[in-house]
Scaffold this motif. Structure first.
Motif, PDB file in Angstrom:
ATOM      1  N   LEU A   1       0.833  -1.202   0.000  1.00  0.00           N
ATOM      2  CA  LEU A   1       0.000   0.000   0.000  1.00  0.00           C
ATOM      3  C   LEU A   1       0.871   1.256   0.000  1.00  0.00           C
ATOM      4  CD1 LEU A   1      -2.723   1.493   0.348  1.00  0.00           C
ATOM      5  CD2 LEU A   1      -2.478   1.139   2.825  1.00  0.00           C
ATOM      6  N   ALA A   2       1.846   1.291   0.887  1.00  0.00           N
ATOM      7  CA  ALA A   2       2.707   2.470   1.011  1.00  0.00           C
ATOM      8  C   ALA A   2       3.459   2.737  -0.293  1.00  0.00           C
ATOM      9  CB  ALA A   2       3.697   2.282   2.161  1.00  0.00           C
ATOM     10  N   ARG A   3       3.931   1.678  -0.914  1.00  0.00           N
ATOM     11  CA  ARG A   3       4.722   1.808  -2.150  1.00  0.00           C
ATOM     12  C   ARG A   3       3.865   2.392  -3.282  1.00  0.00           C
ATOM     13  NH1 ARG A   3       6.055  -3.317  -2.048  1.00  0.00           N
ATOM     14  NH2 ARG A   3       4.825  -3.980  -3.807  1.00  0.00           N
ATOM     15  N   TYR A   4       2.649   1.878  -3.415  1.00  0.00           N
ATOM     16  CA  TYR A   4       1.782   2.382  -4.490  1.00  0.00           C
ATOM     17  C   TYR A   4       1.349   3.822  -4.232  1.00  0.00           C
ATOM     18  CZ  TYR A   4       1.286  -2.090  -6.951  1.00  0.00           C
ATOM     19  OH  TYR A   4       1.518  -3.221  -7.690  1.00  0.00           O
ATOM     20  N   LEU A   5       1.050   4.149  -2.982  1.00  0.00           N
ATOM     21  CA  LEU A   5       0.674   5.537  -2.658  1.00  0.00           C
ATOM     22  C   LEU A   5       1.837   6.477  -2.953  1.00  0.00           C
ATOM     23  CD1 LEU A   5      -1.214   4.972   0.721  1.00  0.00           C
ATOM     24  CD2 LEU A   5      -2.240   5.654  -1.469  1.00  0.00           C
ATOM     25  N   LEU A   6       3.028   6.049  -2.577  1.00  0.00           N
ATOM     26  CA  LEU A   6       4.225   6.853  -2.829  1.00  0.00           C
ATOM     27  C   LEU A   6       4.402   7.108  -4.326  1.00  0.00           C
ATOM     28  CD1 LEU A   6       6.918   8.123  -1.828  1.00  0.00           C
ATOM     29  CD2 LEU A   6       7.948   5.899  -2.292  1.00  0.00           C
ATOM     30  N   ALA A   7       4.267   6.063  -5.121  1.00  0.00           N
ATOM     31  CA  ALA A   7       4.454   6.225  -6.568  1.00  0.00           C
ATOM     32  C   ALA A   7       3.434   7.208  -7.131  1.00  0.00           C
ATOM     33  CB  ALA A   7       4.342   4.871  -7.261  1.00  0.00           C
ATOM     34  N   GLY A   8       2.199   7.119  -6.651  1.00  0.00           N
ATOM     35  CA  GLY A   8       1.161   8.034  -7.126  1.00  0.00           C
ATOM     36  C   GLY A   8       1.484   9.478  -6.775  1.00  0.00           C
ATOM     37  N   LEU A   9       1.958   9.687  -5.553  1.00  0.00           N
ATOM     38  CA  LEU A   9       2.314  11.050  -5.128  1.00  0.00           C
ATOM     39  C   LEU A   9       3.522  11.570  -5.888  1.00  0.00           C
ATOM     40  CD1 LEU A   9       1.816  10.702  -1.265  1.00  0.00           C
ATOM     41  CD2 LEU A   9       0.469  12.142  -2.822  1.00  0.00           C
ATOM     42  N   GLN A  10       4.477  10.691  -6.113  1.00  0.00           N
ATOM     43  CA  GLN A  10       5.679  11.126  -6.833  1.00  0.00           C
ATOM     44  C   GLN A  10       5.344  11.517  -8.268  1.00  0.00           C
ATOM     45  OE1 GLN A  10       8.266   7.752  -6.027  1.00  0.00           O
ATOM     46  NE2 GLN A  10       9.487   8.995  -4.631  1.00  0.00           N
ATOM     47  N   ASP A  11       4.407  10.797  -8.871  1.00  0.00           N
ATOM     48  CA  ASP A  11       4.028  11.115 -10.249  1.00  0.00           C
ATOM     49  C   ASP A  11       3.197  12.394 -10.317  1.00  0.00           C
ATOM     50  OD1 ASP A  11       5.352   8.911 -11.119  1.00  0.00           O
ATOM     51  OD2 ASP A  11       3.574   7.727 -11.602  1.00  0.00           O
ATOM     52  N   SER A  12       2.319  12.605  -9.335  1.00  0.00           N
ATOM     53  CA  SER A  12       1.390  13.743  -9.436  1.00  0.00           C
ATOM     54  C   SER A  12       2.037  15.031  -8.905  1.00  0.00           C
ATOM     55  CB  SER A  12       0.094  13.451  -8.701  1.00  0.00           C
ATOM     56  OG  SER A  12       0.321  13.228  -7.320  1.00  0.00           O
ATOM     57  N   LEU A  13       2.526  15.009  -7.665  1.00  0.00           N
ATOM     58  CA  LEU A  13       3.123  16.237  -7.114  1.00  0.00           C
ATOM     59  C   LEU A  13       4.496  16.500  -7.715  1.00  0.00           C
ATOM     60  CD1 LEU A  13       2.168  16.032  -3.331  1.00  0.00           C
ATOM     61  CD2 LEU A  13       0.882  16.960  -5.253  1.00  0.00           C
ATOM     62  N   ALA A  14       5.233  15.419  -7.999  1.00  0.00           N
ATOM     63  CA  ALA A  14       6.539  15.540  -8.660  1.00  0.00           C
ATOM     64  C   ALA A  14       7.434  16.565  -7.977  1.00  0.00           C
ATOM     65  CB  ALA A  14       6.356  15.852 -10.143  1.00  0.00           C
ATOM     66  N   LEU A  15       7.544  16.481  -6.655  1.00  0.00           N
ATOM     67  CA  LEU A  15       8.427  17.403  -5.934  1.00  0.00           C
ATOM     68  C   LEU A  15       9.867  17.212  -6.406  1.00  0.00           C
ATOM     69  CD1 LEU A  15       7.021  17.081  -2.288  1.00  0.00           C
ATOM     70  CD2 LEU A  15       6.300  18.620  -4.136  1.00  0.00           C
ATOM     71  N   GLU A  16      10.596  18.311  -6.465  1.00  0.00           N
ATOM     72  CA  GLU A  16      11.975  18.226  -6.979  1.00  0.00           C
ATOM     73  C   GLU A  16      12.902  17.505  -6.015  1.00  0.00           C
ATOM     74  OE1 GLU A  16      13.809  21.605  -8.850  1.00  0.00           O
ATOM     75  OE2 GLU A  16      11.843  22.552  -9.084  1.00  0.00           O
ATOM     76  N   GLN A  17      12.627  17.630  -4.708  1.00  0.00           N
ATOM     77  CA  GLN A  17      13.493  16.964  -3.727  1.00  0.00           C
ATOM     78  C   GLN A  17      12.993  15.549  -3.474  1.00  0.00           C
ATOM     79  OE1 GLN A  17      13.800  19.312  -0.091  1.00  0.00           O
ATOM     80  NE2 GLN A  17      13.483  21.174  -1.287  1.00  0.00           N
ATOM     81  N   VAL A  18      13.928  14.618  -3.406  1.00  0.00           N
ATOM     82  CA  VAL A  18      13.566  13.259  -3.012  1.00  0.00           C
ATOM     83  C   VAL A  18      14.497  12.827  -1.887  1.00  0.00           C
ATOM     84  CG1 VAL A  18      12.586  12.449  -5.187  1.00  0.00           C
ATOM     85  CG2 VAL A  18      15.044  12.279  -4.820  1.00  0.00           C
ATOM     86  N   THR A  19      13.944  12.047  -0.977  1.00  0.00           N
ATOM     87  CA  THR A  19      14.776  11.477   0.070  1.00  0.00           C
ATOM     88  C   THR A  19      15.193  10.080  -0.377  1.00  0.00           C
ATOM     89  OG1 THR A  19      14.887  10.958   2.422  1.00  0.00           O
ATOM     90  CG2 THR A  19      12.774  10.582   1.332  1.00  0.00           C
ATOM     91  N   GLY A  20      16.328   9.608   0.112  1.00  0.00           N
ATOM     92  CA  GLY A  20      16.913   8.360  -0.374  1.00  0.00           C
ATOM     93  C   GLY A  20      15.936   7.205  -0.355  1.00  0.00           C
ATOM     94  N   VAL A  21      15.285   6.984   0.781  1.00  0.00           N
ATOM     95  CA  VAL A  21      14.293   5.913   0.904  1.00  0.00           C
ATOM     96  C   VAL A  21      13.013   6.534   1.453  1.00  0.00           C
ATOM     97  CG1 VAL A  21      13.746   3.671   1.912  1.00  0.00           C
ATOM     98  CG2 VAL A  21      16.122   4.228   1.340  1.00  0.00           C
ATOM     99  N   PRO A  22      12.044   6.836   0.602  1.00  0.00           N
ATOM    100  CA  PRO A  22      10.854   7.571   1.062  1.00  0.00           C
ATOM    101  C   PRO A  22       9.838   6.722   1.825  1.00  0.00           C
ATOM    102  CG  PRO A  22      11.233   7.813  -1.317  1.00  0.00           C
ATOM    103  CD  PRO A  22      12.063   6.674  -0.852  1.00  0.00           C
ATOM    104  N   LEU A  23      10.012   5.394   1.873  1.00  0.00           N
ATOM    105  CA  LEU A  23       9.165   4.579   2.747  1.00  0.00           C
ATOM    106  C   LEU A  23       9.832   4.550   4.111  1.00  0.00           C
ATOM    107  CD1 LEU A  23       8.081   1.452   0.636  1.00  0.00           C
ATOM    108  CD2 LEU A  23       6.959   3.676   0.854  1.00  0.00           C
ATOM    109  N   LYS A  24       9.085   4.975   5.145  1.00  0.00           N
ATOM    110  CA  LYS A  24       9.678   5.143   6.469  1.00  0.00           C
ATOM    111  C   LYS A  24       8.898   4.354   7.518  1.00  0.00           C
ATOM    112  CE  LYS A  24      12.635   8.468   5.248  1.00  0.00           C
ATOM    113  NZ  LYS A  24      14.055   8.127   5.097  1.00  0.00           N
TER     114      LYS A  24
END
Ligand SMILES: [Zn+2]
Length: 372
Positions: free
Chosen positions: A184-207
Motif C-alpha cells: 500500500l505504502a509503495r503504491y501511494l508513494l508512486a502516485g504522489l511522486q508522479d502527481s506532485l513531482a516534488l523536486e526533492q527526493v529522500t533516499g528511501v521515502p518509505l519510512k
C-alpha cells in the motif's frame, strides 16, 4: 535538467490555476479568508472552492480515471484526514502564513473520496469536519467498518528548514509486521511522486513509524487492516504552503493517491479465509489441521489463463505463535492445509503469508484460534 523541471512545474501550475480554478491562485497576493488580526488562529485558511469543484473536474483529461481503476470497485477504504479542531492553539500545525494542515488534509481526503466513489469504492471518512479525534478513535472507525485498507492523510513540517519539501509514506513497525502495508505504502508513494513531482527526493521515502516513536504511530498501531500514513509534502516550505491552499493542487494530490490505489487494486488484493474449523476452535493437546481458502485477488476476474497458478509457492508460510508449521498447498482450488502441533488451552496467533504474481501480499494475514 533542473531548470527544465522547474519551468515545466511553473507552466503546469499557471495553467492549472488559469483553466481550472475560478479562485485566485497561490501566487496572488490576496489574503485567505481569515479571522482579523492574527492569521495563526484563523480558520478557513484554504482558498474557497465551489462544492462541485472536484465533481466538475474528475474524469476530465486533466484528472483522468484510468480504466484499471475499475478494480477498486467494492474495495472498502477508510480515509483519515489527520488532526482537526485546535485552530485556537496559536500556530498549531500551520505553515509560515498560517495555512492549517488539518484543513488541507480534509480537503485532499474529500477529493480522494470523490475519485474513489466514482469507481464504486466504499469510502469511510474518519472525520468530515473540523474537529479533533483521538488516534484510537480514528482507527476504531476503520475497524468497526471492517475496512480493507486504512490511509491516514497528512502533510509534513520541519522546524527552521523552510527549504525542505519532499514526499514520504510511513508503515507501522518493521517490514515483517504486515507486508501488505508496504505494498500500500509503495503504491501511494508512486502516485504522489508522479502527481506532485516534488523536486526533492529522500533516499528511501518509505519510512517506519518507529523512527519517530518506539511504539510507532498510534494511528497505525490500532488498525486491524492494511494501513499506511502519507506525508505528501511540507507545509513549512513557503512555496508549498501556498500551493497547498489551492483546490486544484489538492485535487492533483488526491488524483495521485487515487492512481496509486488503482494500480494497487489492479495488481490484485489477496485474501485468506479460515474455512476449517470456521469458528477457529480446535482441541487442546492434540495436533490439528487448519484449512485456509486462498484468494490471489486475480483469478475471480476469469481472464485468459486464470486457472493457472498466480500465487508464488515459495512465498507461502504459516506460523502458529510465531513458529513456522508445515503445510500443503494445491493450485487446484487454492486450498492451504496447515498442520498445527498440540497446543495448550487458550488463544493462539496464526499468521498466513503469501504473495500473488504481482507480488502483492495477503491483506489479512492474522488469525486467532482457540484450543479448548
Ligand atoms: Zn500531521
Amino acid at each position: 535538467m533542473r531548470l527544465t523541471i522547474s519551468a515545466l512545474l511553473l507552466l503546469a501550475m499557471s495553467w492549472s490555476m488559469g483553466c481550472q480554478s475560478p479562485q485566485p491562485g497561490p501566487t496572488d497576493t490576496q489574503a485567505p479568508v481569515a479571522e482579523p488580526n492574527d492569521p495563526m488562529v484563523s480558520v478557513n485558511t484554504l482558498l474557497p472552492a465551489p462544492d462541485d469543484f472536484a465533481a466538475q473536474l474528475i474524469g476530465t483529461p486533466e484528472y483522468p480515471i484510468p480504466p484499471y481503476a475499475e478494480h477498486l470497485n467494492g474495495v472498502r477504504i477508510c480515509l483519515d484526514p489527520g488532526h482537526g479542531g485546535q485552530a485556537h492553539k496559536r500556530g498549531y500545525k500551520r505553515g509560515p502564513t498560517g495555512v492549517r494542515e488539518a484543513e488541507m488534509n480534509l480537503r485532499v481526503a474529500q477529493y480522494l473520496a470523490e475519485f474513489l466513489r466514482a469507481v464504486g469504492t466504499e469510502v469511510i471518512l474518519t472525520r468530515d469536519g473540523d474537529y479533533d479525534m483521538s488516534l484510537a478513535e480514528r482507527a476504531g472507525v476503520a475497524n468497526d467498518a471492517g475496512a480493507d485498507i486504512f490511509i491516514s492523510l497528512h502533510h509534513n513540517a520541519i522546524s527552521n528548514k523552510p527549504e525542505v519539501n519532499r514526499t514520504s509514506v510511513w508503515y507501522h513497525k518493521d517490514v515483517d509486521y504486515r507486508p501488505s502495508n508496504l505494498d500500500l505504502a509503495r503504491y501511494l508513494l508512486a502516485g504522489l511522486q508522479d502527481s506532485l513531482a516534488l523536486e526533492q527526493v529522500t533516499g528511501v521515502p518509505l519510512k517506519s513509524d518507529q523512527l519517530m516513536y518506539e511504539g510507532g504511530f498510534g494511528v497505525l498501531r490500532h488498525p486491524q487492516m492494511t494501513a499506511a500514513l502519507c506525508e505528501s509534502s511540507f507545509f513549512t516550505n513557503p512555496e508549498e504552503e501556498q500551493r497547498l491552499r489551492d483546490p486544484a493542487y489538492n485535487l492533483l494530490e488526491a488524483w495521485g493517491l487515487f492512481t496509486g490505489l488503482a494500480r494497487y487494486a489492479a495488481a490484485g488484493l489477496p485474501h485468506a479465509t479460515l474455512v476449517e474449523p470456521a469458528d477457529g476452535l480446535i482441541g487442546a493437546g492434540t495436533p490439528a489441521a487448519l484449512v485456509f481458502q486462498l484468494d490471489d485477488g486475480l483469478r475471480s476476474r476469469g481472464s485468459w489463463g486464470h486457472e493457472r497458478q498466480m500465487i508464488v509457492s515459495t512465498s507461502i508460510s504459516v506460523r502458529v505463535d510465531g513458529q513456522d508449521v508445515p503445510f500443503t498447498f494445491t493450485n487446484d482450488g487454492y486450498k492451504l492445509v496447515a498442520d498445527v502441533p498440540a497446543l495448550e488451552p487458550g488463544e493462539h496467533a496464526v499468521e498466513v503469508q503469501f504473495v500473488n504474481m504481482f507480488k502483492n501480499s495477503v491483506l489479512n494475514p492474522h488469525f486467532v484460534i482457540e484450543a479448548q
